[in-house]
Design an enzyme around this catalytic site. Structure first.
Site, PDB file in Angstrom:
ATOM      1  N   ARG A  79       0.814  -1.133   0.036  1.00 27.77           N
ATOM      2  CA  ARG A  79       0.181  -0.052  -0.076  1.00 27.77           C
ATOM      3  C   ARG A  79       1.128   1.207  -0.032  1.00 27.77           C
ATOM      4  O   ARG A  79       1.645   1.328   0.816  1.00 27.77           O
ATOM      5  CB  ARG A  79      -0.815   0.077   1.177  1.00 27.77           C
ATOM      6  CG  ARG A  79      -1.908  -1.174   1.264  1.00 27.77           C
ATOM      7  CD  ARG A  79      -3.024  -0.681   2.490  1.00 27.77           C
ATOM      8  NE  ARG A  79      -3.612  -2.017   2.744  1.00 27.77           N
ATOM      9  CZ  ARG A  79      -4.686  -2.554   1.972  1.00 27.77           C
ATOM     10  NH1 ARG A  79      -5.112  -2.021   0.957  1.00 27.77           N
ATOM     11  NH2 ARG A  79      -5.270  -3.664   2.628  1.00 27.77           N
ATOM     12  N   HIS A 133       3.111  -9.803   0.999  1.00 29.17           N
ATOM     13  CA  HIS A 133       2.792  -8.697   1.826  1.00 29.17           C
ATOM     14  C   HIS A 133       4.115  -8.354   2.515  1.00 29.17           C
ATOM     15  O   HIS A 133       4.027  -7.570   3.584  1.00 29.17           O
ATOM     16  CB  HIS A 133       1.871  -9.714   2.818  1.00 29.17           C
ATOM     17  CG  HIS A 133       1.081  -8.708   3.678  1.00 29.17           C
ATOM     18  ND1 HIS A 133       1.375  -8.763   5.242  1.00 29.17           N
ATOM     19  CD2 HIS A 133       0.217  -7.564   3.761  1.00 29.17           C
ATOM     20  CE1 HIS A 133       0.631  -8.105   5.657  1.00 29.17           C
ATOM     21  NE2 HIS A 133      -0.062  -7.214   4.962  1.00 29.17           N
TER      22      HIS A 133
END
Lengths: 743, 514
Positions: free
Chosen positions: A411, A471
């Site tokens: 992100r 991730h």
């Protein structure tokens, strides 16, 4: 949804459920349900919004976060359960609940939470704001002057951007976007047949004079209209202004009733990576498809006309039990906008502003490579600033000795200095590889944009391994120095996002350690599609190694405890769901291992049950910052192994994601990580302790020292920064006085 | 221009492509900075069908493009691309190499088995701790490749013998793949198959060696180490008991389960049993209580060789010594006249060294001359007449670890032509590329006159002093014997030397003073 998608969904959900906690026996005595545990977590945030010890606007913010969280919970988690329900998947979860039972309990719990949310809003926050001269009013509560101002706003700003959508035989019910507020209108045609601008608005059925239309409340303007009233500052939700002026949109008809409503749709993407030729295009397509997701919840204002409600529920084919009647403004996330809009004018109503400090383990951000080469450096966000990460990448992009930069991006903020640095590095001839995770939920579009931008700048952009979300948070800089190739790394527990770095607590370590560097190279090689290395020097990545490693570490503590040695585990994470790990922790508890868990969100482990988990304590810290770091500590016969990771103890992290865990080896860095654990475990103000019945409670403060771990860590970072500054000043050379001045 | 500090080496193995990037330093061992591998089994098809398909070539090219990106990280545009048995045995290997070159600009060099083993051995010598000490005793080195295995024997710090056998793990598993479906006792059949070939090996290996050390290496050894719970990247010594535990595990576990439970890539999982059987057989045969398992790859060997050639890196053991020892072993096996060979070797090298000024050859050519001298009479084992052409065939069908195909051809041609009066019209000569032709001519010219100096095989010439000028080569020799025959022979054989170097050689006897 077409049959192909239906089929895929069926396979996917069936498969997904089976991989989670496979082999773990359902048992309500041993495990909490993860969804109910999540709702408990959201209630803890709601609790903060009710806690009058917080400044008022901070409470407003907490309520907004609660509302936003609940929305996401519905469109992802509840949607997923509904998918399972639709395929009659009715296996029990680890807590022994069927899908139907879970949905039933979620519904009941949500309704009581929402009642509490709106009572907090109407009975506590709105009156408190009023007491400080800030009003959130309905249109009809405005005085005459303010109404005129609101009407003017309607005509000049709102009216041009409104699009009423009529429904008739030739115009089907329009697509209602997820999570967006709408106004519905029921009108009756006037008998005099007066011509009007609502030519398209015709009866629901031939011969019937009832007319139905919807219009979306615009999102391009702020949700709240601000005006000055005699008593101070007032805000009116724009849907109120639109409703008050609705007759201007529907002339020639009589408005019978109006109402507000909002739907939530299934937002789970349905991506078949094996079949997708171009993953980027596939995800773009799926994000577009999200607007057509199945409706899983309808929110309406409590006093909606019964005919109007029936019309909407029939048109949207919504089950009655999925309707939530709201006693206040629908969608409380507007409170965040209110907060950010007025916070600066009401400092007394906010927390003291927090300025991330200069990281104490760095001497400024010059010569990052020299500093990192000298020793490992740790940065604790948001207590310390994100600057070293940005400087690290910026210097790497400019440094002629740097050959290559590699980074994983999950992100990223909208105007990210990280992206700018990567693009610049590529333009400067460095080999830049960015792994952009396109499947980061709700950041898909944002990430697609960055991916394209990086590709245009000449970076090599990859999307990771098929079927696994990447991730991990890692940056590798390869530098050619006189002594040979040297690799510099940043490894972290949080995203490379300079905005969330001010709110999320995360820990990052910079190192130039050779075994870490070689592992990093191999890690990126694996992500680029080359074969995985047979073993790792320091890294412990998921999905192949991490879970087994944790189990082994827990078993080692069990063995030590059984041999009468000290055994201790401390783990800090966002969620604890994995059944195998929980089982291992129960075994450890039974063997006498002391286990302290700091789990911010979901926790399926039931602590403090005699004979099962009496040696396990679980606390959750909710404060001004979002606890986000993942830290794992194992006493290991005094070796005291400390690890940082991007992974939670959840099947999705351990089995379906590329995650990374790494040991903290430098003594100074280890001391700092231990300090964080120590302070958080001593927290008496912000920690909620999990009981055996699944509820959380705060400590009875009588006779206890008041410790707010986040405030304590802020103080420590400020003290350290000041000490560093003094040290720097001490080192500054002051010119000697000129000889002639000497007496 | 400064030398590139990095070397990229791409190894086209039977089961995987591997790119290794090494960082080089003056006078130091190159350091591996990156290693990536892509599993891609094309060797099985080559061993089975004898060619590589267009789809496989396309896949190669795609993988190579990925490697190019990796190389860019080190600003490298070129790589040393080495292909081994899976290319060698493809009938369409030339097309394969050319297509890869056209599509990716990578030029693949297909090396022969001897070169491959040379690089492997070099890697082991450099990476095996205490290698120099180990080979003081009888040492068996077993290089287990996918296509073939190579057994090499050292004793008393000297290379003794090396033999190749087509018993590579992939080849064996491919050959017997049908059987696996037909029998329930596949393992026994596999063991029988391997035993039979190993028995053949034992019949030709040197006798009287007392083995004290056993070193095994090759592509799948890393997985054996992993299964034993050891690091696959580092050297380790596996005791026989530890090894037998792994062996039992392999016997008990299906290869598909091995991939799932022990994280062994499924391509490799099925090849571990043949590898383990080979190690077990050798452990049983040598009676040793364990095996050294160094980490050594072809790419390592290539990198060390390049560093030795260009960066002044000192190898633990001079590779020439092994080659010379191997040549002497072959000469012995074909019952060459040892004294004659040594005498001719002495003369030939003396002439070579004396004429350095004008012959324009270096140390590698000197080595080739030396090998040619050692092997120049091996054909006599078959028949004394026309032994040149018989020597040629023997040399060309014998592996000389450390010589490439072209160098072996040079050595073989020297042996073919040294005794042949008419060389220029021989088709084996006319077919040679012009630069090879020149080298063969120069070396043969020296060999001819050196051989003539011991024409009687009686080593009459004790010592020589050579005077080389721009137009003459005078060899003065000391001898207590009548040299009429040698002088006659020298006269017969000197013509080629005159033609090649433009210098007339002469042999003069210097009588001992009384």
């Amino acid at each position: 949804m077409n049959s192909k998608n239906e089929k895929k969904k069926t396979q996917k959900n069936g498969g997904k459920k089976q991989t989670d906690n496979v082999g773990i026996e359902s048992n309500s005595e041993r495990f909490f349900n993860r969804e109910l545990s999540w709702l408990e977590f959201n209630d803890r945030i709601l609790f903060e919004s009710r806690d009058t010890k917080h400044p008022l606007l901070e409470r407003v913010k907490f309520l907004s976060i609660t509302a936003s969280n609940l929305d996401e919970f519905y469109i992802v988690r509840v949607a997923s359960l509904r998918d399972m329900q639709s395929i009659q998947y009715n296996e029990r979860d680890i807590s022994g609940l069927t899908v139907d039972e879970q949905l039933e309990r979620i519904d009941a719990k949500t309704r009581s939470s929402m009642a509490l949310m709106y009572s907090t809003y109407t009975r506590s926050l709105v009156p408190s704001l009023h007491a400080h001269g800030i009003d959130i009013l309905d249109y009809h509560q405005l005085d005459k002057k303010s109404r005129a101002s609101a009407d003017r706003y309607f005509m000049t700003t709102l009216y041009p951007i409104l699009t009423p959508m009529a429904v008739d035989a030739s115009r089907p019910f329009p697509l209602i976007y997820s999570r967006q507020l709408n106004i519905c209108v029921l009108a009756g045609r006037r008998s005099d047949g007066e011509n009007s601008s609502t030519e398209g608005l015709i009866s629901e059925e031939d011969g019937d004079d009832l007319l139905f239309a919807t219009l979306q409340v615009p999102t391009v303007v702020p949700r709240l209209f601000e005006c000055r009233t005699s008593s101070g500052l007032a805000f009116v939700p724009i849907e109120q202004i639109i409703r008050a002026n609705i007759h201007l949109l529907f002339t020639g008809v009589d408005i019978i009733s109006t109402g507000f409503f909002r739907v939530m749709r299934n937002a789970d993407l349905d991506i078949d990576e094996d079949e997708a030729e171009d993953l980027l295009k596939e995800i773009e397509e799926q994000v577009r498809m999200r607007r057509y997701g199945e409706i899983i919840r309808l929110e309406v204002n409590e006093d909606m006309d019964i005919h109007l409600l029936k019309y909407i529920t029939d048109a949207l084919e919504i089950n009655r039990k999925d309707i939530f009647c709201v006693t206040g403004p629908i969608d409380l996330t507007f409170l965040m906008r209110l907060y950010s809009g007025i916070a600066k004018n009401y400092p007394a109503l906010c927390d003291t502003p927090h300025m991330p400090q200069k990281p104490s383990m760095f001497d400024g951000t010059d010569n990052m490579f020299d500093q990192i080469r000298a020793k490992d450096r740790l940065v604790h966000l948001p207590y310390e600033s994100f600057d070293p990460v940005a400087a690290f990448l910026d210097q790497a992009a400019r440094d002629p000795k740097v050959l290559a930069i590699k980074q994983t991006l999950y992100r990223v903020s909208k105007a990210s200095p990280i992206i700018e640095s990567l693009a610049m590095a590529a333009q400067n001839g460095k080999q830049v590889m960015a792994l952009v995770e396109l499947k980061a939920r709700f950041d898909e579009e944002n990430n697609i944009n960055w991916a394209k931008k990086l590709e245009n700048a000449g970076c090599h952009v990859i999307y990771g391994l098929v079927g696994l979300k990447t991730h991990s948070k890692i940056t590798l800089v390869v530098r050619q120095e006189e002594a040979g190739i040297r690799r510099y790394l940043h490894l972290g527990t949080g995203n490379y996002n300079n905005i969330t770095a001010k709110i999320y607590t995360d820990i990052g370590v910079f190192t130039a350690s050779e075994p870490f560097g070689v592992d990093a190279s191999e890690f990126f090689n694996m992500l680029s599609g080359f074969s995985q290395p047979p073993e790792w020097r320091r890294f412990i990545p998921a999905p192949l190694w991490l879970k087994d490693f944790f189990i082994q570490k827990i078993h080692k503590e069990i063995k030590n405890a059984k041999e009468g040695k000290k055994a201790h585990i401390i783990a800090k994470m966002n969620a604890l769901v994995d059944g195998k790990i929980i089982d291992a922790l129960y075994d450890a508890s039974s063997a006498g291992v002391r286990i302290e868990l700091i789990v911010r969100g979901i926790c399926c482990l039931r602590p403090g049950v005699p004979g099962l988990s009496e040696n396990i304590k679980v606390c959750s810290i909710t404060g001004r910052f979002l606890e986000h770091s993942r830290i794992f500590y194992f006493f290991n016969e005094g070796a005291e192994d400390i690890y940082l990771s991007s992974a939670d103890w959840m099947p999705r992290n351990l089995d379906r994601r590329v995650e990374l865990m790494f040991p903290v080896e430098d003594e100074a860095c280890r001391a700092r990580v231990m300090e964080v654990l120590d302070i958080e475990l001593k927290d008496t103000m912000r920690s909620h302790w999990l009981c055996a019945d699944g509820t959380y409670h705060k400590l009875d403060l009588r006779g206890k020292k008041k410790i707010d771990s986040q405030i304590e860590l802020i103080r420590i970072s400020e003290d350290a920064a000041k000490a560093k500054e003094r040290e720097r000043e001490y080192k500054v050379f002051v010119p000697a006085e000129p000889p002639e001045d000497r007496q | 221009m400064s030398k590139d500090p990095f070397i990229a080496i791409i190894d086209f193995g039977s089961l995987a492509l591997r790119l290794k990037i090494f960082e080089t330093f003056p006078n130091r061992k190159p350091k591996e900075v990156e290693s990536v591998r892509t599993y891609f089994s094309f060797g099985a098809k080559t061993y089975r069908d004898g060619y590589v398909t267009a789809e496989q070539i396309a896949e190669f090219c795609e993988i190579l493009e990925g490697y190019r990106l990796k190389m860019k990280e080190y600003a490298l545009a070129k790589a040393v691309c080495i292909a081994t048995s899976s290319f060698r045995e493809a009938r369409n290997k030339d097309f394969l190499v050319e297509q890869i070159r056209l599509r990716t600009d990578f030029k693949v060099v297909v090396i022969d088995n001897a070169q491959e083993r040379y690089y492997h051995n070099l890697a082991v010598k450099e990476n095996q701790p205490d290698f120099v000490d180990i080979i003081r005793n009888g040492t068996m080195m077993l290089d287990i490749g996918a296509g073939s295995i190579q057994a090499t024997v050292y004793d008393k710090s000297e290379f003794i013998f090396s033999q190749n056998m087509l018993l590579g793990s992939l080849r064996v598993s491919e050959l017997l793949s049908d059987l696996e479906r037909k029998t329930t006792h596949y393992t026994e059949v596999l063991e029988e198959f391997i035993s039979q070939d190993l028995d053949d090996y034992h019949s030709v290996e040197p006798k009287g060696i007392s083995y004290k050390e056993f070193i095994a290496f090759g592509g799948d050894i890393g997985f054996i180490k992993t299964l034993a719970g050891l690091s696959s990247r580092a050297y380790c010594f596996l005791t026989k008991k530890q090894f037998l535990d792994v062996y039992d595990l392999l016997l008990r576990t299906k290869s598909t389960d091995l991939a799932l439970t022990h994280n062994v890539p499924s391509l490799n999982a099925s090849l571990l049993l043949p590898t383990a059987i080979l190690i077990k057989k050798m452990l049983d045969y040598t009676g040793l209580d364990g095996v050294h398992l160094p980490a050594a790859s072809l790419s390592d060997g290539v990198a060390y060789h390049l560093a030795y050639d260009s960066w002044g890196f000192q190898l633990k053991q001079d590779p020439e010594l092994d080659l010379i020892a191997a040549a002497r072993h072959i000469a012995k096996r074909y019952r060459s006249d040892k004294k004659h060979t040594e005498n001719v070797e002495k003369h030939a090298l003396a002439i070579f060294d004396a004429c350095v000024k004008y012959h324009g050859m270096g140390s590698q050519e000197r080595l080739l001359l030396r090998i040619a001298v050692i092997l120049h009479e091996v054909g006599k084992y078959i028949h004394v007449s026309k032994h040149g052409s018989r020597s040629y065939h023997i040399i060309n069908t014998t592996e000389l670890i450390g010589l490439n195909e072209n160098e072996r051809e040079v050595v073989a041609c020297c042996a073919r032509f040294y005794a042949k009066p008419i060389m220029f019209s021989d088709r084996f000569y006319t077919y040679l590329p012009s630069d090879t032709k020149m080298l063969v001519s120069k070396l043969t010219a020296i060999l001819r006159i050196a051989d003539a100096m011991d024409a009687s095989h009686r080593q009459k010439i004790r010592s020589t002093s050579i005077t080389a000028t721009t137009d003459s080569l005078t060899i003065c020799c000391d001898s207590a014997y009548d040299l009429t025959f040698e002088e006659w022979a020298f006269d017969q054989k000197r013509e080629l030397y005159s033609q090649v170097f433009g210098v007339a050689p002469s042999l003069r006897l210097r009588r001992p003073t009384k």
